[in-house]
Design a protein around this motif. Structure first.
Motif, PDB file in Angstrom:
ATOM      1  N   UNK A 136       1.344  49.319   6.568  1.00 39.93           N
ATOM      2  CA  UNK A 136       1.395  50.378   5.574  1.00 39.93           C
ATOM      3  C   UNK A 136       1.523  49.774   4.178  1.00 39.93           C
ATOM      4  N   UNK A 137       1.099  50.525   3.187  1.00 36.02           N
ATOM      5  CA  UNK A 137       1.098  49.987   1.838  1.00 36.02           C
ATOM      6  C   UNK A 137       2.467  49.584   1.343  1.00 36.02           C
ATOM      7  N   UNK A 138       3.521  50.336   1.738  1.00 30.95           N
ATOM      8  CA  UNK A 138       4.870  50.033   1.264  1.00 30.95           C
ATOM      9  C   UNK A 138       5.687  49.234   2.269  1.00 30.95           C
ATOM     10  N   UNK A 139       5.074  48.791   3.348  1.00 30.84           N
ATOM     11  CA  UNK A 139       5.789  48.022   4.366  1.00 30.84           C
ATOM     12  C   UNK A 139       5.857  46.559   3.960  1.00 30.84           C
ATOM     13  N   UNK A 140       6.890  45.877   4.459  1.00 27.59           N
ATOM     14  CA  UNK A 140       7.056  44.464   4.162  1.00 27.59           C
ATOM     15  C   UNK A 140       6.304  43.633   5.191  1.00 27.59           C
ATOM     16  N   UNK A 141       5.475  42.723   4.705  1.00 27.08           N
ATOM     17  CA  UNK A 141       4.616  41.944   5.597  1.00 27.08           C
ATOM     18  C   UNK A 141       5.420  41.117   6.591  1.00 27.08           C
ATOM     19  N   UNK A 142       6.484  40.465   6.120  1.00 28.78           N
ATOM     20  CA  UNK A 142       7.267  39.607   7.010  1.00 28.78           C
ATOM     21  C   UNK A 142       7.917  40.404   8.131  1.00 28.78           C
ATOM     22  N   UNK A 143       8.454  41.578   7.805  1.00 27.91           N
ATOM     23  CA  UNK A 143       9.103  42.392   8.827  1.00 27.91           C
ATOM     24  C   UNK A 143       8.097  42.896   9.855  1.00 27.91           C
ATOM     25  N   UNK A 144       6.931  43.328   9.375  1.00 26.35           N
ATOM     26  CA  UNK A 144       5.907  43.826  10.300  1.00 26.35           C
ATOM     27  C   UNK A 144       5.449  42.715  11.231  1.00 26.35           C
ATOM     28  N   UNK A 145       5.179  41.545  10.686  1.00 25.45           N
ATOM     29  CA  UNK A 145       4.715  40.421  11.498  1.00 25.45           C
ATOM     30  C   UNK A 145       5.772  40.016  12.521  1.00 25.45           C
ATOM     31  N   UNK A 146       7.016  39.999  12.107  1.00 26.81           N
ATOM     32  CA  UNK A 146       8.096  39.616  13.018  1.00 26.81           C
ATOM     33  C   UNK A 146       8.207  40.587  14.186  1.00 26.81           C
ATOM     34  N   UNK A 147       8.114  41.871  13.914  1.00 24.43           N
ATOM     35  CA  UNK A 147       8.230  42.862  14.980  1.00 24.43           C
ATOM     36  C   UNK A 147       6.993  42.860  15.882  1.00 24.43           C
ATOM     37  N   UNK A 148       5.828  42.665  15.303  1.00 24.64           N
ATOM     38  CA  UNK A 148       4.617  42.575  16.116  1.00 24.64           C
ATOM     39  C   UNK A 148       4.680  41.352  17.024  1.00 24.64           C
ATOM     40  N   UNK A 149       5.198  40.240  16.515  1.00 25.93           N
ATOM     41  CA  UNK A 149       5.320  39.023  17.315  1.00 25.93           C
ATOM     42  C   UNK A 149       6.228  39.248  18.524  1.00 25.93           C
ATOM     43  N   UNK A 150       7.299  40.019  18.326  1.00 23.93           N
ATOM     44  CA  UNK A 150       8.192  40.319  19.449  1.00 23.93           C
ATOM     45  C   UNK A 150       7.467  41.132  20.526  1.00 23.93           C
ATOM     46  N   UNK A 151       6.664  42.096  20.099  1.00 27.11           N
ATOM     47  CA  UNK A 151       5.900  42.897  21.061  1.00 27.11           C
ATOM     48  C   UNK A 151       4.867  42.033  21.779  1.00 27.11           C
ATOM     49  N   UNK A 152       4.205  41.157  21.043  1.00 26.83           N
ATOM     50  CA  UNK A 152       3.185  40.294  21.641  1.00 26.83           C
ATOM     51  C   UNK A 152       3.808  39.349  22.657  1.00 26.83           C
ATOM     52  N   UNK A 153       4.982  38.813  22.362  1.00 22.87           N
ATOM     53  CA  UNK A 153       5.665  37.943  23.333  1.00 22.87           C
ATOM     54  C   UNK A 153       5.941  38.685  24.635  1.00 22.87           C
ATOM     55  N   UNK A 154       6.311  39.946  24.522  1.00 27.54           N
ATOM     56  CA  UNK A 154       6.536  40.748  25.726  1.00 27.54           C
ATOM     57  C   UNK A 154       5.235  40.989  26.484  1.00 27.54           C
ATOM     58  N   UNK A 155       4.146  41.217  25.750  1.00 27.06           N
ATOM     59  CA  UNK A 155       2.854  41.452  26.392  1.00 27.06           C
ATOM     60  C   UNK A 155       2.330  40.188  27.075  1.00 27.06           C
ATOM     61  N   UNK A 156       2.634  39.044  26.513  1.00 25.68           N
ATOM     62  CA  UNK A 156       2.199  37.799  27.141  1.00 25.68           C
ATOM     63  C   UNK A 156       2.794  37.644  28.538  1.00 25.68           C
ATOM     64  N   UNK A 157       4.010  38.129  28.708  1.00 20.97           N
ATOM     65  CA  UNK A 157       4.668  38.014  30.019  1.00 20.97           C
ATOM     66  C   UNK A 157       4.174  39.058  31.009  1.00 20.97           C
ATOM     67  N   UNK A 158       3.700  40.202  30.500  1.00 20.92           N
ATOM     68  CA  UNK A 158       3.323  41.296  31.396  1.00 20.92           C
ATOM     69  C   UNK A 158       1.827  41.388  31.659  1.00 20.92           C
ATOM     70  N   UNK A 159       1.019  40.598  30.984  1.00 21.93           N
ATOM     71  CA  UNK A 159      -0.425  40.600  31.216  1.00 21.93           C
ATOM     72  C   UNK A 159      -0.903  39.174  31.440  1.00 21.93           C
ATOM     73  N   UNK A 160      -2.081  39.051  32.007  1.00 25.20           N
ATOM     74  CA  UNK A 160      -2.664  37.731  32.234  1.00 25.20           C
ATOM     75  C   UNK A 160      -3.680  37.373  31.157  1.00 25.20           C
ATOM     76  N   UNK A 161      -3.509  37.966  29.998  1.00 29.48           N
ATOM     77  CA  UNK A 161      -4.411  37.731  28.869  1.00 29.48           C
ATOM     78  C   UNK A 161      -3.765  36.717  27.930  1.00 29.48           C
ATOM     79  N   UNK A 162      -4.581  35.803  27.409  1.00 29.42           N
ATOM     80  CA  UNK A 162      -4.092  34.830  26.428  1.00 29.42           C
ATOM     81  C   UNK A 162      -4.139  35.457  25.044  1.00 29.42           C
ATOM     82  N   UNK A 163      -2.978  35.653  24.458  1.00 33.00           N
ATOM     83  CA  UNK A 163      -2.869  36.207  23.111  1.00 33.00           C
ATOM     84  C   UNK A 163      -2.479  35.083  22.166  1.00 33.00           C
ATOM     85  N   UNK A 164      -3.396  34.721  21.260  1.00 33.50           N
ATOM     86  CA  UNK A 164      -3.180  33.598  20.355  1.00 33.50           C
ATOM     87  C   UNK A 164      -3.164  34.090  18.920  1.00 33.50           C
TER      88      UNK A 164
END
Length: 642
Positions: A220-248
């Motif tokens: 979002x325009x008023x969102x902080x880039x570092x916070x968004x990236x950090x939270x997305x990274x946490x979700x991606x780490x969880x998805x890496x464990x639950x799927x057999x897809x390589x997320x890089x």
């Protein structure tokens, strides 16, 4: 010794803020303790960013109609839209690109214009416009702060990209979309055997030489880039464990922002430490040093409160402002403390010395501080793009020096009364090192006074040389820093075949193979096809290895010199933009005219001449597609760009 200054009824003394602070010590201490606590909370609420939030409101109109040539489309579609909108209030620039049966009109509004209001204005005007039958239009508001902050490549050894598509749509994308601060996402890339590849507007993605899907997360325009990236990274780490897809991780803004802000914070901390060291060397009194040093964090905490109220971030501009005023903060406190110490050495009691000393220099210190405010506050009141950049700088400096003045006039004298003791002489008199320094300075000063003409001549010569060197200093809006990453964009000819994206993908593979041969390159993230539905355009995001054996500029220059020459393909090696303005060219020449062939010929001639000039590393010219295929316009006139 003169009479007791506490009994004076002069106007200056009655307005002596230091006397009020000394007379009400508990109120003064509680006030600054409250400021410190509030400043700590304010500091924790500030967001990290690279630069201030800069908004460039843009509204894009996509229109299509059953028209067969670009000339016909320009006449019946592009020109009516431009004529209807060109005089709208707040409109800064209008650009258009016309293809057979399709046009894209981009409206750039003045900085600070409300994007929603601009969209409503454009949409209402489009409703009143009479266009050819069966015309479809779409009005898209474009906030350039709503950018892709992180991209992930999806790959699998067992599955093709077509087979990965439902996994991405059903599992990965919904999880990322729930992250706070995420506005939207783009799912890019299909395999070469998928029929969707040949659709206009489709895209293809490759990561490190392999086909892939890619998810670009738009904040979002008023969102902080570092916070968004950090939270997305946490979700991606969880998805890496639950799927057999390589997320890089393919691309992100967060790494450089984090490194830049951390480096600036470290520089700020070093500035504070060195300031305290210098104070001690000259005062040679740990109580006086502590009093002066306490002014730094106290003033900074007070400044953080105002930064939070103004909505500023902890970014390069505001951190630079804080580092700049550290010396000024210390200066205010030192002047008060040193003058109080002088009165104590004269035999006065601590309270009497503090009031007399602050009364002597109060107006001088206040005038000096207000002069700084008078210089920097107008910087924070500028308008336009420059104003958006430097408002946080000017306001932060002004607030910080005003808070430091308040600290120097209240807290520092109070602490001096409590901590400093009367003494007859300073330790400097007994220090051999200080005596040597003092004698050397006196000899230098005496020599300067005895040779006034030589000193004045040297000063005038230094001024003249400084002014004369100004033309040789490189100039620019934002410095070019070594980020260890850059983009390579290309534009291929629009083919006449039914598979334009496939032809563009072949160009991308050639460039990708060339770039990956460089020993300095770590990853290459390739996107073929633009958001505007131009399949002949593509981009290679290149990330270099760490630690770097060569600078980013050196690698860029090497690639420019050795780039394969593909017939009809225009390539450009570009730095990543600090602030997305919608146009990444630092210098652009626009040619106007009605004869498209003449425009193109002239643009190519200028390109040939300019690219031979020193300092130009990348020169491109547009308009090669031909008037029957594509027409570009600027401000309701046909244009070609160099």
């Amino acid at each position: 010794m003169q009479g007791d200054p506490t009994r004076s009824n002069s106007f200056r003394e009655r307005l002596n803020l230091s006397k009020l602070a000394i007379d009400h010590p508990w109120f003064t201490l509680c006030f600054w303790i409250a400021v410190t606590v509030a400043g700590l909370f304010a500091f924790s609420s500030l967001k990290y960013a690279l630069f201030p939030d800069i908004t460039f409101p843009v509204v894009v109109i996509n229109a299509s109609a059953p028209l067969t040539t670009a000339l016909e489309t320009e006449s019946h579609l592009t020109q009516p839209i431009e004529q209807r909108l060109h005089s709208r209030p707040g409109l800064d620039e209008i650009r258009s690109t016309t293809y057979p049966g399709q046009t894209t009109v981009s409206l750039s509004f003045e900085v600070g214009t409300q994007l929603d209001a601009s969209k409503r204005l454009v949409a209402n005007e489009m409703k009143r416009l009479s266009l050819p039958k069966d015309t479809t239009t779409q009005v898209i508001p474009l906030n350039l702060n709503e950018s892709a902050v992180v991209s992930y490549a999806l790959q699998s050894d067992q599955q093709t990209t077509a087979q990965l598509l439902p996994i991405a749509q059903q599992k990965i994308v919904p999880a990322i979309a729930k992250v706070p601060g995420v506005l939207s996402f783009e799912l890019l890339g299909v395999t070469s055997t998928n029929a969707a590849l040949d659709r206009v507007g489709a895209s293809a993605v490759r990561f490190n030489g392999q086909d892939a899907l890619a998810i670009q997360v738009i904040k979002r325009g008023n969102a902080n880039a570092l916070e968004v990236v950090q939270q997305v990274e946490a979700v991606v780490n969880s998805l890496r464990r639950s799927t057999n897809v390589t997320l890089t991780l393919a691309a992100t803004q967060a790494d450089y922002i984090r490194e830049a802000t951390q480096a600036t914070l470290e520089a700020l901390g070093l500035a504070i430490a060195l300031s305290v060291l210098v104070i001690f060397v000259f005062l040679w009194n740990w109580q006086a040093t502590l009093i002066s040093a306490l002014a730094i964090p106290t003033s900074l905490f007070g400044t953080f409160i105002f930064m939070a109220l103004f909505g500023f971030n902890l970014e390069t501009i505001t951190l630079l402002a804080l580092a700049l005023i550290v010396g000024i903060i210390v200066d205010d406190a030192i002047v008060d403390v040193e003058n109080i110490a002088r009165h104590l050495e004269a035999g006065e009691a601590p309270r009497q010395a503090a009031i007399a000393a602050t009364n002597e220099i109060g107006l001088t210190v206040t005038a000096a501080t207000l002069t700084i405010v008078a210089v920097f506050l107008p910087v924070g009141l500028m308008g336009g793009v420059i104003g958006q950049f430097f408002k946080p700088f000017g306001v932060t400096v002004s607030v910080a020096v005003l808070v430091s003045l308040l600290v120097a006039r209240t807290l520092s004298p109070l602490l001096a009364v409590r901590w400093l003791k009367p003494r007859q002489a300073t330790p400097h008199n007994a220090s051999p090192g200080w005596e040597m320094f003092s004698q050397a300075y006196h000899r230098l000063l005496s020599s300067a006074l005895n040779h006034r003409r030589w000193v004045m001549s040297l000063a005038v010569l230094s001024l003249a040389l400084g002014v004369g060197l100004i033309p040789f200093i490189p100039k620019g809006f934002i410095p070019q820093l070594d980020r260890g990453e850059f983009n390579i964009s290309y534009t291929a000819p629009l083919p006449s075949s039914s598979e334009p994206l496939r032809d563009s993908l072949r160009v991308a593979k050639q460039l990708e193979a060339f770039v990956r041969r460089s020993p300095d390159v770590q990853t290459v993230f390739t996107t073929v096809g633009s958001r505007q539905g131009e399949p002949n355009q593509g981009n290679l995001y290149v990330k270099l290895k760490k630690p770097q054996s060569h600078s980013t500029a050196a690698v860029q220059e090497q690639l420019r010199q050795q780039m394969p020459q593909i017939p009809g393909v225009i390539t450009s090696v570009k730095n990543i933009q600090f602030v997305d303005t919608g146009d990444d060219k630092p210098l652009q020449i626009t040619l106007f005219g009605n004869d498209h062939k003449t425009l193109t010929k002239t643009a190519q001639a200028i390109k040939t001449r300019v690219q031979k000039l020193p300092g130009f590393v990348d020169v491109t010219a547009t308009g090669d597609e031909g008037v029957s295929t594509k027409i570009e316009r600027l401000g309701m006139r046909r244009a070609a760009y160099v």
